[in-house]
Design a protein around this motif. Structure first.
Motif, PDB file in Angstrom:
ATOM      1  N   SER A  41       0.807  -1.219   0.000  1.00 33.34           N
ATOM      2  CA  SER A  41       0.000   0.000   0.000  1.00 33.34           C
ATOM      3  C   SER A  41       0.842   1.272   0.000  1.00 33.34           C
ATOM      4  O   SER A  41       0.281   2.376  -0.027  1.00 33.34           O
ATOM      5  CB  SER A  41      -0.929   0.021   1.228  1.00 33.34           C
ATOM      6  N   LEU A  42       2.154   1.137   0.025  1.00 34.39           N
ATOM      7  CA  LEU A  42       3.017   2.313   0.127  1.00 34.39           C
ATOM      8  C   LEU A  42       2.923   3.174  -1.125  1.00 34.39           C
ATOM      9  O   LEU A  42       3.154   2.702  -2.238  1.00 34.39           O
ATOM     10  CB  LEU A  42       4.468   1.882   0.358  1.00 34.39           C
ATOM     11  N   ILE A  43       2.603   4.454  -0.914  1.00 40.87           N
ATOM     12  CA  ILE A  43       2.491   5.411  -2.014  1.00 40.87           C
ATOM     13  C   ILE A  43       3.663   6.393  -1.990  1.00 40.87           C
ATOM     14  O   ILE A  43       4.288   6.658  -3.005  1.00 40.87           O
ATOM     15  CB  ILE A  43       1.156   6.171  -1.952  1.00 40.87           C
ATOM     16  N   HIS A  44       3.936   6.939  -0.790  1.00 40.36           N
ATOM     17  CA  HIS A  44       4.971   7.963  -0.680  1.00 40.36           C
ATOM     18  C   HIS A  44       6.012   7.571   0.369  1.00 40.36           C
ATOM     19  O   HIS A  44       5.656   7.117   1.450  1.00 40.36           O
ATOM     20  CB  HIS A  44       4.363   9.313  -0.253  1.00 40.36           C
ATOM     21  N   PHE A  45       7.270   7.755   0.033  1.00 39.99           N
ATOM     22  CA  PHE A  45       8.306   7.748   1.061  1.00 39.99           C
ATOM     23  C   PHE A  45       8.357   9.118   1.734  1.00 39.99           C
ATOM     24  O   PHE A  45       8.479   9.233   2.945  1.00 39.99           O
ATOM     25  CB  PHE A  45       9.667   7.417   0.451  1.00 39.99           C
ATOM     26  N   CYS A  46       8.254  10.160   0.947  1.00 41.38           N
ATOM     27  CA  CYS A  46       8.212  11.529   1.454  1.00 41.38           C
ATOM     28  C   CYS A  46       7.058  12.256   0.787  1.00 41.38           C
ATOM     29  O   CYS A  46       6.626  11.890  -0.309  1.00 41.38           O
ATOM     30  CB  CYS A  46       9.521  12.252   1.179  1.00 41.38           C
ATOM     31  N   PRO A  47       6.499  13.297   1.408  1.00 39.84           N
ATOM     32  CA  PRO A  47       5.419  14.059   0.777  1.00 39.84           C
ATOM     33  C   PRO A  47       5.877  14.684  -0.537  1.00 39.84           C
ATOM     34  O   PRO A  47       7.062  14.988  -0.728  1.00 39.84           O
ATOM     35  CB  PRO A  47       5.097  15.134   1.825  1.00 39.84           C
ATOM     36  N   LYS A  48       4.947  14.869  -1.446  1.00 35.28           N
ATOM     37  CA  LYS A  48       5.287  15.347  -2.790  1.00 35.28           C
ATOM     38  C   LYS A  48       5.856  16.754  -2.801  1.00 35.28           C
ATOM     39  O   LYS A  48       6.499  17.162  -3.754  1.00 35.28           O
ATOM     40  CB  LYS A  48       4.071  15.268  -3.698  1.00 35.28           C
ATOM     41  N   GLU A  49       5.653  17.508  -1.727  1.00 32.90           N
ATOM     42  CA  GLU A  49       6.180  18.865  -1.673  1.00 32.90           C
ATOM     43  C   GLU A  49       7.669  18.909  -1.352  1.00 32.90           C
ATOM     44  O   GLU A  49       8.277  19.966  -1.397  1.00 32.90           O
ATOM     45  CB  GLU A  49       5.416  19.688  -0.623  1.00 32.90           C
ATOM     46  N   TYR A  50       8.255  17.758  -1.024  1.00 34.70           N
ATOM     47  CA  TYR A  50       9.633  17.738  -0.562  1.00 34.70           C
ATOM     48  C   TYR A  50      10.559  17.030  -1.546  1.00 34.70           C
ATOM     49  O   TYR A  50      10.165  16.113  -2.265  1.00 34.70           O
ATOM     50  CB  TYR A  50       9.726  17.049   0.797  1.00 34.70           C
ATOM     51  N   HIS A  51      11.802  17.461  -1.503  1.00 28.36           N
ATOM     52  CA  HIS A  51      12.893  16.827  -2.230  1.00 28.36           C
ATOM     53  C   HIS A  51      13.932  16.441  -1.185  1.00 28.36           C
ATOM     54  O   HIS A  51      14.533  17.305  -0.541  1.00 28.36           O
ATOM     55  CB  HIS A  51      13.471  17.808  -3.257  1.00 28.36           C
ATOM     56  N   ILE A  52      14.131  15.140  -0.987  1.00 30.60           N
ATOM     57  CA  ILE A  52      15.017  14.656   0.075  1.00 30.60           C
ATOM     58  C   ILE A  52      16.351  14.214  -0.522  1.00 30.60           C
ATOM     59  O   ILE A  52      16.393  13.534  -1.563  1.00 30.60           O
ATOM     60  CB  ILE A  52      14.362  13.487   0.840  1.00 30.60           C
ATOM     61  N   VAL A  53      17.430  14.607   0.144  1.00 24.17           N
ATOM     62  CA  VAL A  53      18.781  14.247  -0.283  1.00 24.17           C
ATOM     63  C   VAL A  53      19.372  13.303   0.767  1.00 24.17           C
ATOM     64  O   VAL A  53      19.433  13.627   1.952  1.00 24.17           O
ATOM     65  CB  VAL A  53      19.670  15.488  -0.435  1.00 24.17           C
ATOM     66  N   LEU A  54      19.813  12.137   0.298  1.00 23.69           N
ATOM     67  CA  LEU A  54      20.415  11.132   1.175  1.00 23.69           C
ATOM     68  C   LEU A  54      21.901  11.045   0.824  1.00 23.69           C
ATOM     69  O   LEU A  54      22.332  10.191   0.056  1.00 23.69           O
ATOM     70  CB  LEU A  54      19.729   9.784   0.985  1.00 23.69           C
ATOM     71  N   SER A  55      22.678  11.931   1.392  1.00 19.12           N
ATOM     72  CA  SER A  55      24.068  12.088   0.960  1.00 19.12           C
ATOM     73  C   SER A  55      24.985  10.978   1.442  1.00 19.12           C
ATOM     74  O   SER A  55      26.063  10.776   0.884  1.00 19.12           O
ATOM     75  CB  SER A  55      24.601  13.440   1.440  1.00 19.12           C
ATOM     76  N   ALA A  56      24.584  10.240   2.492  1.00 21.10           N
ATOM     77  CA  ALA A  56      25.460   9.205   3.057  1.00 21.10           C
ATOM     78  C   ALA A  56      25.000   7.787   2.730  1.00 21.10           C
ATOM     79  O   ALA A  56      25.595   6.818   3.200  1.00 21.10           O
ATOM     80  CB  ALA A  56      25.537   9.378   4.576  1.00 21.10           C
ATOM     81  N   LEU A  57      23.961   7.628   1.933  1.00 22.81           N
ATOM     82  CA  LEU A  57      23.357   6.314   1.706  1.00 22.81           C
ATOM     83  C   LEU A  57      24.331   5.380   0.991  1.00 22.81           C
ATOM     84  O   LEU A  57      24.929   5.744  -0.019  1.00 22.81           O
ATOM     85  CB  LEU A  57      22.083   6.467   0.872  1.00 22.81           C
TER      86      LEU A  57
ATOM     87  N   VAL B 161      20.444   9.058  -8.531  1.00 21.54           N
ATOM     88  CA  VAL B 161      21.773   9.392  -8.041  1.00 21.54           C
ATOM     89  C   VAL B 161      22.349  10.511  -8.891  1.00 21.54           C
ATOM     90  O   VAL B 161      22.248  10.484 -10.118  1.00 21.54           O
ATOM     91  CB  VAL B 161      22.703   8.162  -8.101  1.00 21.54           C
ATOM     92  N   ASP B 162      22.961  11.504  -8.210  1.00 24.81           N
ATOM     93  CA  ASP B 162      23.570  12.609  -8.951  1.00 24.81           C
ATOM     94  C   ASP B 162      25.058  12.354  -9.141  1.00 24.81           C
ATOM     95  O   ASP B 162      25.593  11.302  -8.765  1.00 24.81           O
ATOM     96  CB  ASP B 162      23.310  13.944  -8.246  1.00 24.81           C
ATOM     97  N   ALA B 163      25.739  13.332  -9.720  1.00 26.77           N
ATOM     98  CA  ALA B 163      27.151  13.168 -10.035  1.00 26.77           C
ATOM     99  C   ALA B 163      28.021  13.047  -8.792  1.00 26.77           C
ATOM    100  O   ALA B 163      29.144  12.542  -8.857  1.00 26.77           O
ATOM    101  CB  ALA B 163      27.627  14.346 -10.893  1.00 26.77           C
ATOM    102  N   GLN B 164      27.534  13.504  -7.641  1.00 33.96           N
ATOM    103  CA  GLN B 164      28.276  13.385  -6.384  1.00 33.96           C
ATOM    104  C   GLN B 164      27.993  12.075  -5.657  1.00 33.96           C
ATOM    105  O   GLN B 164      28.430  11.876  -4.529  1.00 33.96           O
ATOM    106  CB  GLN B 164      27.925  14.555  -5.461  1.00 33.96           C
ATOM    107  N   ILE B 165      27.246  11.196  -6.302  1.00 31.62           N
ATOM    108  CA  ILE B 165      26.815   9.930  -5.727  1.00 31.62           C
ATOM    109  C   ILE B 165      25.942  10.175  -4.494  1.00 31.62           C
ATOM    110  O   ILE B 165      25.996   9.437  -3.515  1.00 31.62           O
ATOM    111  CB  ILE B 165      27.998   8.990  -5.400  1.00 31.62           C
ATOM    112  N   PHE B 166      25.164  11.236  -4.529  1.00 29.86           N
ATOM    113  CA  PHE B 166      24.139  11.491  -3.534  1.00 29.86           C
ATOM    114  C   PHE B 166      22.827  10.945  -4.061  1.00 29.86           C
ATOM    115  O   PHE B 166      22.506  11.119  -5.246  1.00 29.86           O
ATOM    116  CB  PHE B 166      23.985  12.987  -3.266  1.00 29.86           C
ATOM    117  N   VAL B 167      22.073  10.280  -3.198  1.00 29.65           N
ATOM    118  CA  VAL B 167      20.767   9.760  -3.593  1.00 29.65           C
ATOM    119  C   VAL B 167      19.709  10.834  -3.319  1.00 29.65           C
ATOM    120  O   VAL B 167      19.693  11.438  -2.248  1.00 29.65           O
ATOM    121  CB  VAL B 167      20.434   8.476  -2.816  1.00 29.65           C
ATOM    122  N   HIS B 168      18.842  11.031  -4.297  1.00 32.98           N
ATOM    123  CA  HIS B 168      17.743  11.978  -4.167  1.00 32.98           C
ATOM    124  C   HIS B 168      16.427  11.216  -4.245  1.00 32.98           C
ATOM    125  O   HIS B 168      16.315  10.219  -4.969  1.00 32.98           O
ATOM    126  CB  HIS B 168      17.778  13.021  -5.297  1.00 32.98           C
ATOM    127  N   CYS B 169      15.446  11.669  -3.518  1.00 33.92           N
ATOM    128  CA  CYS B 169      14.117  11.087  -3.667  1.00 33.92           C
ATOM    129  C   CYS B 169      13.087  12.208  -3.707  1.00 33.92           C
ATOM    130  O   CYS B 169      13.095  13.110  -2.870  1.00 33.92           O
ATOM    131  CB  CYS B 169      13.802  10.087  -2.558  1.00 33.92           C
TER     132      CYS B 169
END
Length: 410
Positions: free
Chosen positions: A328-344, A361-369
């Motif tokens: 049933s999972l729809i969102h990890f984070c609300p749609k208004e947000y952009h989350i950066v997971l720099s240490a993942l 993943v961006d060029a810095q190997i940071f994960v974005h969601c």
């Protein structure tokens, strides 16, 4: 012995009994009163133990109604399958008790403990629905702990109750409905570092909005098999307006030391945290969420919270994120947000067919969601970066986006 006075041992401090197959009682409750310096009791693997302190030999129970060990610090009872009582119908006053553990005592009946300095409480497989204690707890005028399979664990009578508790582990308490009855009072849990809940089938919530802001030192949160659990933190609109602390829930939630969260097999859980708590999860290192069939959101945005579009939030310590078997999972984070997971360094997303959050993943190997498919302008460069990340970090990336999948590399 009929005459207990020769057994008076004023210097006795520690009692340890293990694997005594025929032991039925430790001693009489009369003798128990004559051990003023006792500070440690451990009883383990005594399959025929019926009572820890036998009250059947006492003709006058009046003086036993408030049995007190002024120096007892540790009480352990483990694997006593037919144990019924520690002290039947007795209130145990242990002002310096710090560690209390009762494990695998399925016939156990509740008893009440007054232990304001308790630091660690572990209850697992204690009591059953046929042997619940008949205790009129509200008549007590002091904070207390009900040890057993009871609808409440902590009976709160005043403010700042149980401020010393550091570790709480509750497992297979089928009658447990609430942990703290704290609507009329404020329960401050400023020293709580570890909370483990397993197979507490009737538990519907863990913290009230009044208690949650005090969890400044909570580090480890483990929840498993709590079938009726709907929310970790009770919604503000579910707090009675008649409560003297109804407005306390308006305080911002803060979990600045929360490091590890594991939530599995909670069939009624729909969200984990109100999103107001997410900005202060600054030390979160591991988030594992599995087999929660009704979970729709990991972080739920409060209705009254206004945020700017694409507001960025960082989790600089999060190294491991697992979302698995969440139909049933729809969102990890609300749609208004952009989350950066720099240490993942490890991301697992499996069997989440409704998930709309995208991970890239961006060029810095940071994960974005984000809650929509990202526009990948330099697709080839990003794919190469992902491949390098797998090799260097030895991780399993799953890149998901809405109904269509982004490049998936396993």
């Amino acid at each position: 012995m009929k005459n207990h006075y020769p057994l008076f041992r004023p210097k006795l401090r520690s009692v340890t009994i293990k694997s005594c197959e025929n032991l039925k009682y430790l001693c009489s409750s009369t003798l128990a009163q004559r051990l003023p310096n006792l500070n440690y009791i451990s009883i383990e693997d005594c399959p025929r133990l019926i009572q820890v302190f036998n009250m059947e030999t006492n003709k006058d129970d009046f003086e036993l109604q408030n049995l007190c060990w002024p120096k007892l610090e540790i009480l352990r009872i483990v694997n006593c399958q037919i144990l019924k009582y520690v002290l039947p119908n007795t209130l145990l006053n242990v002002p310096f008790l710090q560690y209390l553990e009762v494990l695998n005592c399925p016939q156990f009946s509740c008893f009440i403990v007054q232990a304001p300095l308790i630091k660690e409480l572990v209850l697992r497989d204690v009591g059953n629905s046929h042997r619940l204690c008949d205790i009129d707890v509200p008549v007590l005028n002091k904070d207390c702990i009900v040890v057993g399979n009871h609808k409440e664990v902590f009976q709160v009578q005043g403010e700042y109750s149980f401020p010393s508790i550091e570790k709480l582990c509750l497992a297979n308490l089928l009658e447990l409905r609430i942990i703290w009855n704290d609507f009329a009072q404020v329960v401050t849990l400023g020293n709580l570092t570890t909370l483990k809940l397993s197979d507490c089938k009737k538990l519907k919530y863990i913290f009230s909005p009044a208690t949650a802001p005090s969890l400044l030192h909570l580090m480890d949160l483990f929840i498993k098999g709590c079938d009726e659990l709907e929310r970790i933190i009770l919604a503000k609109d579910q707090v009675s307006s008649s409560s003297s602390n109804a407005n306390t829930g308006l305080q911002p939630l803060s979990f600045p030391n929360l490091t590890k969260v594991i939530v599995t097999n909670c069939g009624n859980l729909k969200s984990l945290f109100p999103f107001g708590s997410a900005p202060v999860l600054s030390k979160l290192e591991s988030l594992i969420v599995k087999r929660n069939s009704k979970l729709e959101q990991v972080f739920k945005l409060e209705d009254e919270l206004e945020v700017a579009a694409e507001e960025e939030m960082k989790f600089d310590k999060l190294e491991r994120l697992t979302l698995e078997e969440l139909p049933s999972l729809i969102h990890f984070c609300p749609k208004e947000y952009h989350i950066v997971l720099s240490a993942l360094v490890e991301l697992k997303v499996k069997d989440c067919p409704k998930l709309t959050t995208s991970f890239f993943v961006d060029a810095q190997i940071f994960v974005h969601c984000i809650a929509k498919t990202p526009q990948l302008v330099e697709q080839d460069a990003i794919e190469e970066t992902v491949t390098d990340a797998i090799f260097n970090k030895n991780i399993d990336w799953s890149l998901l986006g809405g109904g269509s999948q982004l490049p998936r590399i396993t």
